[in-house]
Motif scaffolding. Structure first.
Motif, PDB file in Angstrom:
ATOM      1  N   PRO A 301      29.443  13.452  -2.255  1.00 18.67           N
ATOM      2  CA  PRO A 301      28.415  14.454  -2.542  1.00 18.67           C
ATOM      3  C   PRO A 301      27.236  14.528  -1.582  1.00 18.67           C
ATOM      4  CG  PRO A 301      28.100  12.564  -3.955  1.00 18.67           C
ATOM      5  CD  PRO A 301      29.344  12.289  -3.158  1.00 18.67           C
ATOM      6  N   ASP A 302      27.071  13.609  -0.655  1.00 15.03           N
ATOM      7  CA  ASP A 302      25.947  13.545   0.278  1.00 15.03           C
ATOM      8  C   ASP A 302      24.716  12.952  -0.382  1.00 15.03           C
ATOM      9  OD1 ASP A 302      24.139  13.757   2.337  1.00 15.03           O
ATOM     10  OD2 ASP A 302      24.444  15.855   2.736  1.00 15.03           O
ATOM     11  N   TRP A 303      23.895  13.769  -1.049  1.00 19.52           N
ATOM     12  CA  TRP A 303      22.683  13.207  -1.650  1.00 19.52           C
ATOM     13  C   TRP A 303      22.083  14.220  -2.614  1.00 19.52           C
ATOM     14  CZ3 TRP A 303      17.718  13.198   1.788  1.00 19.52           C
ATOM     15  CH2 TRP A 303      17.571  14.432   2.397  1.00 19.52           C
ATOM     16  N   ALA A 304      21.138  13.747  -3.421  1.00 17.04           N
ATOM     17  CA  ALA A 304      20.564  14.578  -4.475  1.00 17.04           C
ATOM     18  C   ALA A 304      19.811  15.807  -3.963  1.00 17.04           C
ATOM     19  CB  ALA A 304      19.647  13.733  -5.366  1.00 17.04           C
ATOM     20  N   PRO A 305      19.050  15.754  -2.850  1.00 13.94           N
ATOM     21  CA  PRO A 305      18.268  16.928  -2.455  1.00 13.94           C
ATOM     22  C   PRO A 305      19.076  18.144  -2.032  1.00 13.94           C
ATOM     23  CG  PRO A 305      17.257  14.951  -1.570  1.00 13.94           C
ATOM     24  CD  PRO A 305      18.584  14.550  -2.136  1.00 13.94           C
ATOM     25  N   SER A 306      20.369  17.966  -1.682  1.00 16.98           N
ATOM     26  CA  SER A 306      21.152  19.154  -1.327  1.00 16.98           C
ATOM     27  C   SER A 306      22.618  19.046  -1.723  1.00 16.98           C
ATOM     28  CB  SER A 306      21.057  19.436   0.184  1.00 16.98           C
ATOM     29  OG  SER A 306      21.676  18.413   0.940  1.00 16.98           O
ATOM     30  N   GLY A 307      22.950  18.148  -2.643  1.00 19.11           N
ATOM     31  CA  GLY A 307      24.351  17.987  -3.003  1.00 19.11           C
ATOM     32  C   GLY A 307      24.555  17.793  -4.492  1.00 19.11           C
ATOM     33  N   SER A 308      25.803  17.558  -4.858  1.00 19.00           N
ATOM     34  CA  SER A 308      26.149  17.285  -6.248  1.00 19.00           C
ATOM     35  C   SER A 308      25.553  15.949  -6.677  1.00 19.00           C
ATOM     36  CB  SER A 308      27.669  17.243  -6.422  1.00 19.00           C
ATOM     37  OG  SER A 308      28.273  18.446  -6.006  1.00 19.00           O
ATOM     38  N   LYS A 309      25.437  15.756  -7.982  1.00 21.90           N
ATOM     39  CA  LYS A 309      24.885  14.501  -8.485  1.00 21.90           C
ATOM     40  C   LYS A 309      25.834  13.323  -8.282  1.00 21.90           C
ATOM     41  CE  LYS A 309      21.653  16.377 -11.877  1.00 21.90           C
ATOM     42  NZ  LYS A 309      20.415  15.722 -11.414  1.00 21.90           N
ATOM     43  N   SER A 310      27.125  13.609  -8.122  1.00 22.10           N
ATOM     44  CA  SER A 310      28.111  12.551  -7.945  1.00 22.10           C
ATOM     45  C   SER A 310      29.384  13.155  -7.374  1.00 22.10           C
ATOM     46  CB  SER A 310      28.424  11.887  -9.291  1.00 22.10           C
ATOM     47  OG  SER A 310      29.067  12.825 -10.154  1.00 22.10           O
ATOM     48  N   SER A 311      30.330  12.292  -7.024  1.00 18.94           N
ATOM     49  CA  SER A 311      31.634  12.776  -6.560  1.00 18.94           C
ATOM     50  C   SER A 311      32.362  13.554  -7.650  1.00 18.94           C
ATOM     51  CB  SER A 311      32.491  11.592  -6.100  1.00 18.94           C
ATOM     52  OG  SER A 311      31.952  10.995  -4.937  1.00 18.94           O
ATOM     53  N   LEU A 312      32.102  13.218  -8.910  1.00 23.94           N
ATOM     54  CA  LEU A 312      32.711  13.977 -10.003  1.00 23.94           C
ATOM     55  C   LEU A 312      32.256  15.431  -9.946  1.00 23.94           C
ATOM     56  CD1 LEU A 312      34.524  13.590 -12.545  1.00 23.94           C
ATOM     57  CD2 LEU A 312      32.407  13.342 -13.857  1.00 23.94           C
ATOM     58  N   GLY A 313      30.981  15.657  -9.658  1.00 23.61           N
ATOM     59  CA  GLY A 313      30.497  17.020  -9.495  1.00 23.61           C
ATOM     60  C   GLY A 313      31.043  17.667  -8.238  1.00 23.61           C
ATOM     61  N   GLU A 314      31.173  16.907  -7.166  1.00 21.27           N
ATOM     62  CA  GLU A 314      31.674  17.462  -5.902  1.00 21.27           C
ATOM     63  C   GLU A 314      33.131  17.895  -6.020  1.00 21.27           C
ATOM     64  OE1 GLU A 314      30.345  18.317  -1.830  1.00 21.27           O
ATOM     65  OE2 GLU A 314      29.441  18.006  -3.799  1.00 21.27           O
ATOM     66  N   LYS A 316      34.353  19.628  -8.326  1.00 17.11           N
ATOM     67  CA  LYS A 316      34.348  21.018  -8.774  1.00 17.11           C
ATOM     68  C   LYS A 316      34.052  21.983  -7.621  1.00 17.11           C
ATOM     69  CE  LYS A 316      33.204  18.772 -12.851  1.00 17.11           C
ATOM     70  NZ  LYS A 316      34.157  17.743 -12.365  1.00 17.11           N
ATOM     71  N   VAL A 317      33.155  21.562  -6.729  1.00 15.92           N
ATOM     72  CA  VAL A 317      32.867  22.364  -5.543  1.00 15.92           C
ATOM     73  C   VAL A 317      34.119  22.457  -4.673  1.00 15.92           C
ATOM     74  CG1 VAL A 317      31.411  22.564  -3.496  1.00 15.92           C
ATOM     75  CG2 VAL A 317      30.455  21.646  -5.623  1.00 15.92           C
ATOM     76  N   ALA A 318      34.756  21.317  -4.421  1.00 18.51           N
ATOM     77  CA  ALA A 318      35.974  21.311  -3.615  1.00 18.51           C
ATOM     78  C   ALA A 318      37.068  22.154  -4.268  1.00 18.51           C
ATOM     79  CB  ALA A 318      36.459  19.876  -3.418  1.00 18.51           C
ATOM     80  N   ASP A 319      37.144  22.129  -5.575  1.00 15.46           N
ATOM     81  CA  ASP A 319      38.132  22.926  -6.300  1.00 15.46           C
ATOM     82  C   ASP A 319      37.932  24.423  -6.040  1.00 15.46           C
ATOM     83  OD1 ASP A 319      40.283  23.254  -8.188  1.00 15.46           O
ATOM     84  OD2 ASP A 319      38.800  23.792  -9.708  1.00 15.46           O
ATOM     85  N   LEU A 320      36.671  24.882  -6.065  1.00 15.32           N
ATOM     86  CA  LEU A 320      36.381  26.297  -5.813  1.00 15.32           C
ATOM     87  C   LEU A 320      36.641  26.658  -4.349  1.00 15.32           C
ATOM     88  CD1 LEU A 320      33.133  26.742  -7.935  1.00 15.32           C
ATOM     89  CD2 LEU A 320      35.381  27.752  -8.390  1.00 15.32           C
ATOM     90  N   VAL A 321      36.261  25.778  -3.430  1.00 22.25           N
ATOM     91  CA  VAL A 321      36.550  26.027  -2.013  1.00 22.25           C
ATOM     92  C   VAL A 321      38.057  26.115  -1.808  1.00 22.25           C
ATOM     93  CG1 VAL A 321      36.330  25.138   0.340  1.00 22.25           C
ATOM     94  CG2 VAL A 321      34.442  24.855  -1.270  1.00 22.25           C
ATOM     95  N   ASN A 322      38.778  25.207  -2.437  1.00 18.30           N
ATOM     96  CA  ASN A 322      40.232  25.171  -2.293  1.00 18.30           C
ATOM     97  C   ASN A 322      40.884  26.451  -2.811  1.00 18.30           C
ATOM     98  OD1 ASN A 322      42.712  23.727  -1.649  1.00 18.30           O
ATOM     99  ND2 ASN A 322      43.010  23.524  -3.861  1.00 18.30           N
ATOM    100  N   LEU A 535      30.339  27.859 -10.189  1.00 17.27           N
ATOM    101  CA  LEU A 535      30.206  26.429 -10.477  1.00 17.27           C
ATOM    102  C   LEU A 535      29.663  26.138 -11.876  1.00 17.27           C
ATOM    103  CD1 LEU A 535      30.664  23.659  -9.157  1.00 17.27           C
ATOM    104  CD2 LEU A 535      28.316  23.771  -8.320  1.00 17.27           C
ATOM    105  N   PRO A 536      28.660  26.874 -12.387  1.00 19.37           N
ATOM    106  CA  PRO A 536      28.142  26.549 -13.732  1.00 19.37           C
ATOM    107  C   PRO A 536      29.189  26.615 -14.836  1.00 19.37           C
ATOM    108  CG  PRO A 536      26.598  27.972 -12.579  1.00 19.37           C
ATOM    109  CD  PRO A 536      27.838  27.913 -11.731  1.00 19.37           C
ATOM    110  N   ALA A 537      30.261  27.363 -14.634  1.00 20.91           N
ATOM    111  CA  ALA A 537      31.277  27.500 -15.684  1.00 20.91           C
ATOM    112  C   ALA A 537      31.921  26.165 -16.034  1.00 20.91           C
ATOM    113  CB  ALA A 537      32.345  28.504 -15.255  1.00 20.91           C
ATOM    114  N   TYR A 538      32.002  25.235 -15.078  1.00 18.62           N
ATOM    115  CA  TYR A 538      32.602  23.922 -15.362  1.00 18.62           C
ATOM    116  C   TYR A 538      31.771  23.146 -16.393  1.00 18.62           C
ATOM    117  CZ  TYR A 538      35.554  24.379 -11.160  1.00 18.62           C
ATOM    118  OH  TYR A 538      36.461  24.793 -10.219  1.00 18.62           O
ATOM    119  N   TYR A 539      30.485  23.443 -16.454  1.00 16.40           N
ATOM    120  CA  TYR A 539      29.578  22.655 -17.301  1.00 16.40           C
ATOM    121  C   TYR A 539      29.341  23.289 -18.665  1.00 16.40           C
ATOM    122  CZ  TYR A 539      28.878  20.075 -13.034  1.00 16.40           C
ATOM    123  OH  TYR A 539      29.095  19.318 -11.912  1.00 16.40           O
TER     124      TYR A 539
END
Length: 541
Positions: A301-314, A316-322, A535-539
């Motif tokens: 996820p990189d870091w909190a100021p510009s990324g997901s809170k964790s790899s679990l959140g990332e 979902k981002v990768a899923d949408l990109v994919n 992305l918000p739909a996952y939550y």
């Protein structure tokens, strides 16, 4: 121990956790415990074992029994926890800056060409991150480095992470690991990793990197951004003989297809952080070319100021990109491997972590069983769905009832209550088996939030005359007279030296659904592809 708990049941119905506890004593890692659930082994064969039992003890996975099989006699006194959930290897996060986990998402309003532009030339970034971090962490200022490092580990656990890159703040105070594994000092294998953000600024730095590579793995930020100067980073790395199997390259946004092929041919690895890349640069690494070249790709996820809170959140981002940009290039299993097997392979840990297998280290994650496909189940899971996280065989975080049932009430602290899901989370916040000082989650949060106020009286109590003299000299102001700093002195120092307080900063919550500002601020970012607006739909569960 726990003899009366052998048939303890943990069930999840309508997201409500219910646990029957017959006895509770202090946690005993030698006895361990038995987890019952659907086991996603992540082995070569892709075995998924329904209603299997996994015995964790002494820091290892001692045995796995499929349905109808019997565990060894040594497991007879271990508590049995029927999770009704899905058991995965713990998530390995190969790109994070946990010392910045306290900060909310930056309100990014423009597109940058590379990391140097926003880090070195953006005064707003300095006032929101760089200067606050210096005041918060330096021993001669507020001295909250230990609390901030600990908070980064709390956030990692809350996202199912069991191994973490970039844990420098904690390590500055101790060589002991705290909660999650830190890849820079975790001797899973004999060689550990060295992490670097900036590379090649001097001949000494190149020499230091070569020395680090000779001892172990080298995890470096490479080509973070699409600017032409990113090509020079790759060439200089290559000319310094650092391009090889020991290299784990983070970001790679500016890498060309020939460069990605060259990395693959030499056995280097790539860590992909799409959300942060999109937020800052409007594009991410060419993972399609990387996959075509056979380059190993991990997700983080990189870091909190510009990324997901964790790899679990990332995930979902990768899923949408994919789905939208890569047209299904990666399977669901591929994506889950990017946070389990692939980072384990990159670290040289493939015989110890990244799978659920006998003899492997007991880092596991248990989540609710909500999807028939076990890989899609993890991709869709959010922090609310985490039932249990165990590191070194020790249950450290999860549903409050389950955690209490496995390890007893001692040292268990409720950290969140998800009213919508009617379940609460708990954590053992201290560092088992270390000399690090005890500190509850509530104490950690309170100290950091107080520090974020940049209270002049609090700073004055820490300042020495010597430090004041140095700071006021940098401000080109005469040092205050007197042996002790006053709040007025500290206020002037904060303003002239750091431009603080800049704005009111709220401590970034541990999980996404606890943080109403996270998704709303994310959706305002002008650099995101339109498909990431989903992305918000996952939550929404």
């Amino acid at each position: 121990m726990y003899r009366a708990m052998r048939h303890l049941t943990h069930f999840v119905a309508l997201a409500t956790v219910a646990v029957t506890v017959c006895a509770q004593t202090a946690w005993n890692n030698d006895t361990g415990f038995v987890l019952v659930g659907k086991v996603v082994t992540m082995n070569d064969a892709g075995d998924v074992l329904p209603n299997a039992r996994v015995w964790l003890a002494g820091g290892k996975i001692m045995a796995i029994a499929r349905a109808g099989e019997v565990l060894p006699d040594g497991a007879k006194d271990a508590p049995v926890v029927d999770s009704k959930g899905v058991i995965y290897p713990g998530i390995i996060d190969l790109h994070n800056h946990p010392e910045y986990a306290i900060y909310p998402l930056l309100p990014i309003k423009r597109k940058y060409i590379d990391r140097y532009e926003w880090r070195w030339y953006d005064d707003i970034y300095n006032k929101r991150i760089t200067f606050p971090q210096e005041v918060l962490t330096r021993p001669y200022y507020l001295d909250l480095g230990l609390e901030i490092g600990r908070y980064g580990e709390y956030k990692a656990l809350a996202g199912g992470t069991t191994s973490l890159q970039g844990g420098r703040t904690n390590l500055a105070y101790s060589k002991e690991e705290c909660l999650v594994r830190n890849i820079e000092n975790s001797h899973v294998e004999s060689r550990v990793a060295a992490s670097r953000v900036d590379i090649g600024r001097s001949s000494k730095e190149w020499a230091d990197m070569q020395a680090e590579r000779s001892k172990g793995l080298l995890v470096v930020h490479l080509a973070e951004g699409p600017s032409p100067r990113m090509a020079f980073e790759f060439n200089n790395l290559k000319d310094s003989n650092l391009l090889g199997p020991e290299l784990i390259a983070i970001h790679g946004v500016g890498l060309t297809e020939p460069q990605l092929k060259e990395m693959a041919g030499l056995g280097a690895k790539l860590v992909w952080s799409p959300l942060s890349n999109f937020m800052l640069y409007g594009q991410t690494a060419n993972v399609e070319a990387a996959k075509r070249a056979g380059l190993s790709i991990s997700l983080a996820p990189d870091w909190a100021p510009s990324g997901s809170k964790s790899s679990l959140g990332e995930l979902k981002v990768a899923d949408l990109v994919n789905k939208h940009a890569l047209h299904g290039l990666f399977s669901d299993r591929d994506l889950v491997e990017m946070v389990t097997r692939k980072p384990a392979d990159a670290m040289g840990w493939s015989q110890r972590l990244g799978q659920i297998a006998e003899g492997y280290l007991a880092d596991v994650l248990v989540v609710d069983d909500r999807n028939a496909d076990p890989y899609r189940n993890l991709i869709n899971a959010i922090e609310d769905n985490i039932q249990l996280v165990a590191v070194r065989g020790e249950p450290l975080y999860g549903d409050a009832g389950l955690l209490k049932a496995v390890r007893g009430s001692e040292d268990i602290e409720t950290t969140a209550v998800f009213a919508k899901a009617k379940r609460s989370k708990a954590m053992t916040s201290n560092c088992p088996g270390t000399s690090l000082p005890p500190m509850t989650v509530a104490e950690t949060k309170a100290r950091i939030q107080q520090g974020l106020k940049f209270d002049a009286a609090q700073l004055a109590a820490k300042l020495t005359p010597e430090q004041m003299a140095k700071d006021f000299a940098q401000c080109k102001l005469p040092a205050p007279e007197g042996a002790a700093a006053t709040p007025a002195d500290a206020k002037r120092l904060l303003a002239c030296r750091f431009g603080l307080p800049f704005e009111k900063t709220r401590l970034s919550p541990l999980t996404t659904n606890e943080d109403p500002e996270f998704l709303s601020r994310l959706m305002k970012n002008p650099n995101l592809p339109k498909y990431l607006k989903a992305l918000p739909a996952y939550y929404r569960q």
